[in-house]
Design a protein around this motif. Structure first.
Motif, PDB file in Angstrom:
ATOM      1  N   MET A  73      -3.647  -2.380  -6.045  1.00 10.84           N
ATOM      2  CA  MET A  73      -2.260  -2.078  -5.675  1.00 10.84           C
ATOM      3  C   MET A  73      -1.299  -3.190  -6.098  1.00 10.84           C
ATOM      4  O   MET A  73      -0.323  -3.488  -5.406  1.00 10.84           O
ATOM      5  CB  MET A  73      -2.164  -1.800  -4.182  1.00 10.84           C
ATOM      6  CG  MET A  73      -2.838  -0.495  -3.809  1.00 10.84           C
ATOM      7  SD  MET A  73      -2.717  -0.115  -2.070  1.00 10.84           S
ATOM      8  CE  MET A  73      -3.568   1.468  -2.024  1.00 10.84           C
ATOM      9  N   TYR A  82       2.732  -0.233 -11.374  1.00  9.26           N
ATOM     10  CA  TYR A  82       2.386  -0.276  -9.957  1.00  9.26           C
ATOM     11  C   TYR A  82       0.975   0.278  -9.879  1.00  9.26           C
ATOM     12  O   TYR A  82       0.764   1.481  -9.912  1.00  9.26           O
ATOM     13  CB  TYR A  82       3.365   0.527  -9.105  1.00  9.26           C
ATOM     14  CG  TYR A  82       3.001   0.567  -7.633  1.00  9.26           C
ATOM     15  CD1 TYR A  82       2.340  -0.501  -7.021  1.00  9.26           C
ATOM     16  CD2 TYR A  82       3.325   1.660  -6.844  1.00  9.26           C
ATOM     17  CE1 TYR A  82       2.012  -0.472  -5.686  1.00  9.26           C
ATOM     18  CE2 TYR A  82       3.008   1.703  -5.493  1.00  9.26           C
ATOM     19  CZ  TYR A  82       2.345   0.639  -4.913  1.00  9.26           C
ATOM     20  OH  TYR A  82       2.009   0.677  -3.577  1.00  9.26           O
ATOM     21  N   GLY A  83       0.024  -0.616  -9.825  1.00  4.59           N
ATOM     22  CA  GLY A  83      -1.384  -0.265  -9.884  1.00  4.59           C
ATOM     23  C   GLY A  83      -2.047  -0.966 -11.055  1.00  4.59           C
ATOM     24  O   GLY A  83      -1.440  -1.125 -12.120  1.00  4.59           O
ATOM     25  N   ASP A 116       5.398   0.968   4.132  1.00  5.87           N
ATOM     26  CA  ASP A 116       5.220  -0.047   3.088  1.00  5.87           C
ATOM     27  C   ASP A 116       6.260   0.189   1.996  1.00  5.87           C
ATOM     28  O   ASP A 116       6.070   1.010   1.101  1.00  5.87           O
ATOM     29  CB  ASP A 116       3.805   0.014   2.511  1.00  5.87           C
ATOM     30  CG  ASP A 116       2.762  -0.504   3.493  1.00  5.87           C
ATOM     31  OD1 ASP A 116       3.121  -1.351   4.328  1.00  5.87           O
ATOM     32  OD2 ASP A 116       1.606  -0.073   3.431  1.00  5.87           O
ATOM     33  N   SER A 137       0.843  -1.193   0.000  1.00  5.70           N
ATOM     34  CA  SER A 137       0.000   0.000   0.000  1.00  5.70           C
ATOM     35  C   SER A 137       0.881   1.247   0.000  1.00  5.70           C
ATOM     36  O   SER A 137       2.084   1.174  -0.263  1.00  5.70           O
ATOM     37  CB  SER A 137      -0.947  -0.008   1.198  1.00  5.70           C
ATOM     38  OG  SER A 137      -0.245   0.224   2.393  1.00  5.70           O
ATOM     39  N   VAL A 138       0.281   2.383   0.296  1.00  5.16           N
ATOM     40  CA  VAL A 138       1.028   3.656   0.210  1.00  5.16           C
ATOM     41  C   VAL A 138       1.409   4.191   1.588  1.00  5.16           C
ATOM     42  O   VAL A 138       1.831   5.337   1.712  1.00  5.16           O
ATOM     43  CB  VAL A 138       0.198   4.718  -0.561  1.00  5.16           C
ATOM     44  CG1 VAL A 138       0.050   4.310  -2.015  1.00  5.16           C
ATOM     45  CG2 VAL A 138      -1.175   4.924   0.086  1.00  5.16           C
ATOM     46  N   ASP A 139       1.274   3.378   2.627  1.00  5.10           N
ATOM     47  CA  ASP A 139       1.697   3.818   3.952  1.00  5.10           C
ATOM     48  C   ASP A 139       3.212   4.022   3.974  1.00  5.10           C
ATOM     49  O   ASP A 139       3.953   3.345   3.250  1.00  5.10           O
ATOM     50  CB  ASP A 139       1.313   2.777   5.013  1.00  5.10           C
ATOM     51  CG  ASP A 139      -0.200   2.648   5.160  1.00  5.10           C
ATOM     52  OD1 ASP A 139      -0.902   3.596   4.768  1.00  5.10           O
ATOM     53  OD2 ASP A 139      -0.663   1.601   5.650  1.00  5.10           O
ATOM     54  N   PRO A 164      -1.076  -7.530  -3.627  1.00  4.23           N
ATOM     55  CA  PRO A 164      -1.729  -6.785  -2.548  1.00  4.23           C
ATOM     56  C   PRO A 164      -2.450  -7.694  -1.560  1.00  4.23           C
ATOM     57  O   PRO A 164      -2.685  -8.880  -1.821  1.00  4.23           O
ATOM     58  CB  PRO A 164      -2.712  -5.869  -3.295  1.00  4.23           C
ATOM     59  CG  PRO A 164      -2.941  -6.524  -4.613  1.00  4.23           C
ATOM     60  CD  PRO A 164      -1.686  -7.275  -4.944  1.00  4.23           C
ATOM     61  N   CYS A 179      -5.416  -8.106  -0.679  1.00  7.79           N
ATOM     62  CA  CYS A 179      -6.697  -8.714  -1.041  1.00  7.79           C
ATOM     63  C   CYS A 179      -6.564 -10.196  -1.368  1.00  7.79           C
ATOM     64  O   CYS A 179      -7.530 -10.954  -1.255  1.00  7.79           O
ATOM     65  CB  CYS A 179      -7.326  -7.977  -2.220  1.00  7.79           C
ATOM     66  SG  CYS A 179      -6.318  -7.980  -3.722  1.00  7.79           S
TER      67      CYS A 179
END
Length: 297
Positions: A228, A219-220, A203, A198-200, A243, A245
């Motif tokens: 992600m 990326y995406g 990460d 993720s974008v944290d 990701p 999920c």
């Protein structure tokens, strides 16, 4: 009709002096023109032939050529979707001549359109050696149990892939990078990175993948679940950033892209972008993928 077409019988096939071809002969012509590798065929019935997978693999359809072929009057071909994962014995396509007699000129037009291309074929899966790099401080310090590894191993194993190892890394991009490169040096042919996508701020998996000097494809992705997702290539070794999920959903971007990776298809940014139309999973109570609308292009 006989006066117009001057039909006569020869070797149990119907021909005419006016350049007309019987439906059964037309269907054989279309089958031979369009069929690629790893297919079997039904008997001809009323000018129709079915194409049947002779192996497990990924169905590849030349969609543009199929469209042009179907623009010709009096002949047709119908297929399952491109990139459909098939099992041996599944019917994947059918072609036929629509009238009893078809003009030979229309079959010649089809030949010009198709040329040396094959519209339908099955490509076998090629099992790979897989390295799993799992990231995250909580997993590394054993505050939580890793759930990614078993999911990834189960999904790749059904294709005959061998997981040569799993490394659990802290959120340290240098450690992650070194783990990826170590697997490649050990002969891994596919790297699956899980966690930290993720974008944290903590990460760092995407950054670590980029710093291996792998060529980033994306990326995406326009696929839900799976926005992600990351794909890169280190020389010819695919690196997939998977990701979270993938732990919670039965079917995600990982399943969609994995099948194409396992036929050695080099995935591009445009390939990924094309999934936007159809890339929304309906999260059905009973998942029937791949026999559903998800990611059908």
């Amino acid at each position: 009709m006989y006066e117009i077409y001057k039909v006569f019988i020869k070797n149990y096939r119907v021909y005419t002096s006016e350049g007309m071809i019987h439906e059964n002969d037309g269907a054989i012509f279309l089958k031979n023109l369009t069929a690629g590798k790893n297919l079997e065929f039904s008997e001809i019935k009323e000018g129709k032939i079915d194409f049947i997978a002779s192996i497990d693999g990924l169905l590849k359809i030349d969609v543009n050529t199929l469209f042009e072929l179907n623009c010709i009057d009096d002949i047709m071909m119908a297929t399952l979707h491109n990139n459909f994962e098939v099992k041996k014995g599944l019917k994947v396509a059918g072609t036929r001549v629509i009238p009893l007699l078809v003009e030979e000129s229309k079959l010649n037009e089809a030949k010009k359109i198709v040329g040396d291309k094959k519209i339908v074929e099955i490509v076998p899966f090629k099992p790979k050696k897989v390295g799993i790099v799992t990231t995250g401080n909580e997993i590394y310090h054993k505050r939580i149990v890793d759930k990614f590894g078993p999911v990834i191993e189960e999904k790749v194993s059904k294709y005959g892939c061998e997981v040569i190892g799993q490394v659990i890394c802290p959120d340290d991009k240098d450690v992650i990078k070194d783990s990826i490169l170590s697997f490649i040096n050990q002969g891994a042919e596919l790297i699956c990175c899980t966690g930290g996508m993720s974008v944290d701020p903590d990460d760092v998996t995407p950054t670590a993948i980029k710093e291996t000097n792998a060529k980033l494809v994306t990326y995406g992705s326009p696929i839900l679940p799976g926005a992600m997702f990351l794909l890169a290539y280190y020389n010819n070794v695919p690196i997939m950033g998977i990701p979270g999920c993938a732990m919670y959903h039965k079917t995600t971007v990982f399943d969609v892209i994995l099948s194409r990776i396992l036929i050695d298809e080099k995935i591009t940014k445009k390939d990924i972008a094309a999934y936007g139309h159809g890339g929304l999973c309906m999260n059905c109570e009973i998942c029937t993928y791949p026999a559903c609308n998800f990611t059908k292009i």
